[in-house]
Scaffold this motif. Structure first.
Motif, PDB file in Angstrom:
ATOM      1  N   GLY A   1      11.515   2.233  -0.989  1.00 47.17           N
ATOM      2  CA  GLY A   1      12.304   1.768  -2.127  1.00 47.17           C
ATOM      3  C   GLY A   1      11.746   2.255  -3.446  1.00 47.17           C
ATOM      4  N   ALA A   2      10.430   2.226  -3.582  1.00 54.37           N
ATOM      5  CA  ALA A   2       9.797   2.709  -4.813  1.00 54.37           C
ATOM      6  C   ALA A   2      10.061   4.202  -4.989  1.00 54.37           C
ATOM      7  CB  ALA A   2       8.296   2.425  -4.771  1.00 54.37           C
ATOM      8  N   LYS A   3       9.945   4.960  -3.901  1.00 53.12           N
ATOM      9  CA  LYS A   3      10.188   6.406  -3.978  1.00 53.12           C
ATOM     10  C   LYS A   3      11.634   6.707  -4.361  1.00 53.12           C
ATOM     11  CE  LYS A   3       6.589   8.109  -0.905  1.00 53.12           C
ATOM     12  NZ  LYS A   3       6.289   8.863   0.328  1.00 53.12           N
ATOM     13  N   GLU A   4      12.567   5.928  -3.826  1.00 49.41           N
ATOM     14  CA  GLU A   4      13.984   6.127  -4.150  1.00 49.41           C
ATOM     15  C   GLU A   4      14.258   5.946  -5.638  1.00 49.41           C
ATOM     16  OE1 GLU A   4      16.551   3.646  -1.793  1.00 49.41           O
ATOM     17  OE2 GLU A   4      15.689   4.380   0.078  1.00 49.41           O
ATOM     18  N   HIS A   5      13.403   5.193  -6.306  1.00 48.54           N
ATOM     19  CA  HIS A   5      13.591   4.920  -7.731  1.00 48.54           C
ATOM     20  C   HIS A   5      12.608   5.703  -8.603  1.00 48.54           C
ATOM     21  CE1 HIS A   5      15.883   1.658  -5.939  1.00 48.54           C
ATOM     22  NE2 HIS A   5      16.594   1.708  -7.053  1.00 48.54           N
ATOM     23  N   GLY A   6      12.061   6.791  -8.054  1.00 47.43           N
ATOM     24  CA  GLY A   6      11.271   7.719  -8.852  1.00 47.43           C
ATOM     25  C   GLY A   6       9.789   7.430  -8.964  1.00 47.43           C
ATOM     26  N   HIS A   7       9.272   6.489  -8.199  1.00 46.31           N
ATOM     27  CA  HIS A   7       7.841   6.194  -8.223  1.00 46.31           C
ATOM     28  C   HIS A   7       7.175   6.875  -7.038  1.00 46.31           C
ATOM     29  CE1 HIS A   7       8.381   3.248 -11.407  1.00 46.31           C
ATOM     30  NE2 HIS A   7       9.452   2.830 -10.741  1.00 46.31           N
ATOM     31  N   GLU A   8       5.901   7.170  -7.172  1.00 46.21           N
ATOM     32  CA  GLU A   8       5.185   7.856  -6.102  1.00 46.21           C
ATOM     33  C   GLU A   8       3.945   7.039  -5.717  1.00 46.21           C
ATOM     34  OE1 GLU A   8       5.245  10.192  -3.214  1.00 46.21           O
ATOM     35  OE2 GLU A   8       6.759  10.515  -4.735  1.00 46.21           O
ATOM     36  N   PRO A   9       4.129   6.066  -4.808  1.00 46.86           N
ATOM     37  CA  PRO A   9       3.001   5.220  -4.406  1.00 46.86           C
ATOM     38  C   PRO A   9       1.945   6.015  -3.641  1.00 46.86           C
ATOM     39  CG  PRO A   9       5.094   4.305  -3.662  1.00 46.86           C
ATOM     40  CD  PRO A   9       5.365   5.686  -4.142  1.00 46.86           C
ATOM     41  N   SER A  10       0.697   5.623  -3.832  1.00 46.06           N
ATOM     42  CA  SER A  10      -0.355   6.137  -2.964  1.00 46.06           C
ATOM     43  C   SER A  10      -0.662   5.011  -1.987  1.00 46.06           C
ATOM     44  CB  SER A  10      -1.596   6.540  -3.764  1.00 46.06           C
ATOM     45  OG  SER A  10      -2.129   5.434  -4.452  1.00 46.06           O
ATOM     46  N   SER A  11      -0.707   5.338  -0.704  1.00 46.00           N
ATOM     47  CA  SER A  11      -0.866   4.296   0.307  1.00 46.00           C
ATOM     48  C   SER A  11      -1.916   4.689   1.328  1.00 46.00           C
ATOM     49  CB  SER A  11       0.466   4.039   1.010  1.00 46.00           C
ATOM     50  OG  SER A  11       0.883   5.193   1.710  1.00 46.00           O
ATOM     51  N   GLN A  12      -2.406   3.654   2.008  1.00 46.64           N
ATOM     52  CA  GLN A  12      -3.334   3.892   3.112  1.00 46.64           C
ATOM     53  C   GLN A  12      -3.204   2.759   4.121  1.00 46.64           C
ATOM     54  OE1 GLN A  12      -7.227   4.093   1.360  1.00 46.64           O
ATOM     55  NE2 GLN A  12      -7.442   1.900   1.202  1.00 46.64           N
ATOM     56  N   ALA A  13      -3.430   3.105   5.373  1.00 43.25           N
ATOM     57  CA  ALA A  13      -3.396   2.109   6.439  1.00 43.25           C
ATOM     58  C   ALA A  13      -4.647   1.247   6.357  1.00 43.25           C
ATOM     59  CB  ALA A  13      -3.320   2.798   7.793  1.00 43.25           C
ATOM     60  N   THR A  14      -4.494  -0.031   6.676  1.00 40.73           N
ATOM     61  CA  THR A  14      -5.618  -0.961   6.722  1.00 40.73           C
ATOM     62  C   THR A  14      -5.575  -1.699   8.049  1.00 40.73           C
ATOM     63  OG1 THR A  14      -4.390  -2.820   5.780  1.00 40.73           O
ATOM     64  CG2 THR A  14      -5.479  -1.318   4.214  1.00 40.73           C
ATOM     65  N   GLU A  15      -6.593  -2.491   8.323  1.00 39.62           N
ATOM     66  CA  GLU A  15      -6.604  -3.286   9.550  1.00 39.62           C
ATOM     67  C   GLU A  15      -5.443  -4.279   9.573  1.00 39.62           C
ATOM     68  OE1 GLU A  15     -10.350  -5.106  10.422  1.00 39.62           O
ATOM     69  OE2 GLU A  15     -11.444  -3.243  10.051  1.00 39.62           O
ATOM     70  N   ALA A  16      -5.070  -4.774   8.391  1.00 36.66           N
ATOM     71  CA  ALA A  16      -3.993  -5.761   8.300  1.00 36.66           C
ATOM     72  C   ALA A  16      -2.613  -5.122   8.207  1.00 36.66           C
ATOM     73  CB  ALA A  16      -4.220  -6.660   7.088  1.00 36.66           C
ATOM     74  N   GLY A  17      -2.531  -3.824   8.026  1.00 39.14           N
ATOM     75  CA  GLY A  17      -1.243  -3.149   7.900  1.00 39.14           C
ATOM     76  C   GLY A  17      -1.314  -1.946   6.987  1.00 39.14           C
ATOM     77  N   VAL A  18      -0.937  -2.167   5.725  1.00 35.88           N
ATOM     78  CA  VAL A  18      -0.916  -1.067   4.758  1.00 35.88           C
ATOM     79  C   VAL A  18      -1.166  -1.639   3.361  1.00 35.88           C
ATOM     80  CG1 VAL A  18       1.580  -1.181   4.319  1.00 35.88           C
ATOM     81  CG2 VAL A  18       0.384   0.984   4.027  1.00 35.88           C
ATOM     82  N   GLU A  19      -1.700  -0.801   2.503  1.00 38.97           N
ATOM     83  CA  GLU A  19      -1.802  -1.160   1.099  1.00 38.97           C
ATOM     84  C   GLU A  19      -1.343   0.028   0.273  1.00 38.97           C
ATOM     85  OE1 GLU A  19      -6.453  -0.285  -0.020  1.00 38.97           O
ATOM     86  OE2 GLU A  19      -5.930  -2.288   0.669  1.00 38.97           O
TER      87      GLU A  19
END
Length: 75
Positions: free
Chosen positions: A24-42
């Motif tokens: 959703g963020a990407k669709e609106h022009g934002h470019e999140p940086s993400s990484q997998a974690t033990e609990a899921g993703v951040e």
């Protein structure tokens, strides 16, 4: 000299919801940086603007988008 204002939105949690929020963020022009974690993703989204009011408006819009996606995901 030009002013530059910056705001970071950070989120962590379930991978499925995280993927929806990132998309959703990407669709609106934002470019999140993400990484997998033990609990899921951040992820982190950095919003930058030269005008403080414009930055506020853009961050508010982003939060509305993320909130709507979270609400839809939770059913």
């Amino acid at each position: 000299m030009t002013e530059q204002h910056e705001m970071e939105v950070q989120w962590s949690g379930d991978s499925a919801l995280g993927a929806a929020l990132i998309a959703g963020a990407k669709e609106h022009g934002h470019e999140p940086s993400s990484q997998a974690t033990e609990a899921g993703v951040e992820f982190v989204i950095t919003v930058v603007d030269e005008d403080l009011q414009s930055l506020r408006d853009r961050v508010d819009d982003l939060l509305v988008i993320l909130s709507a996606l979270e609400e839809a995901h939770q059913g």
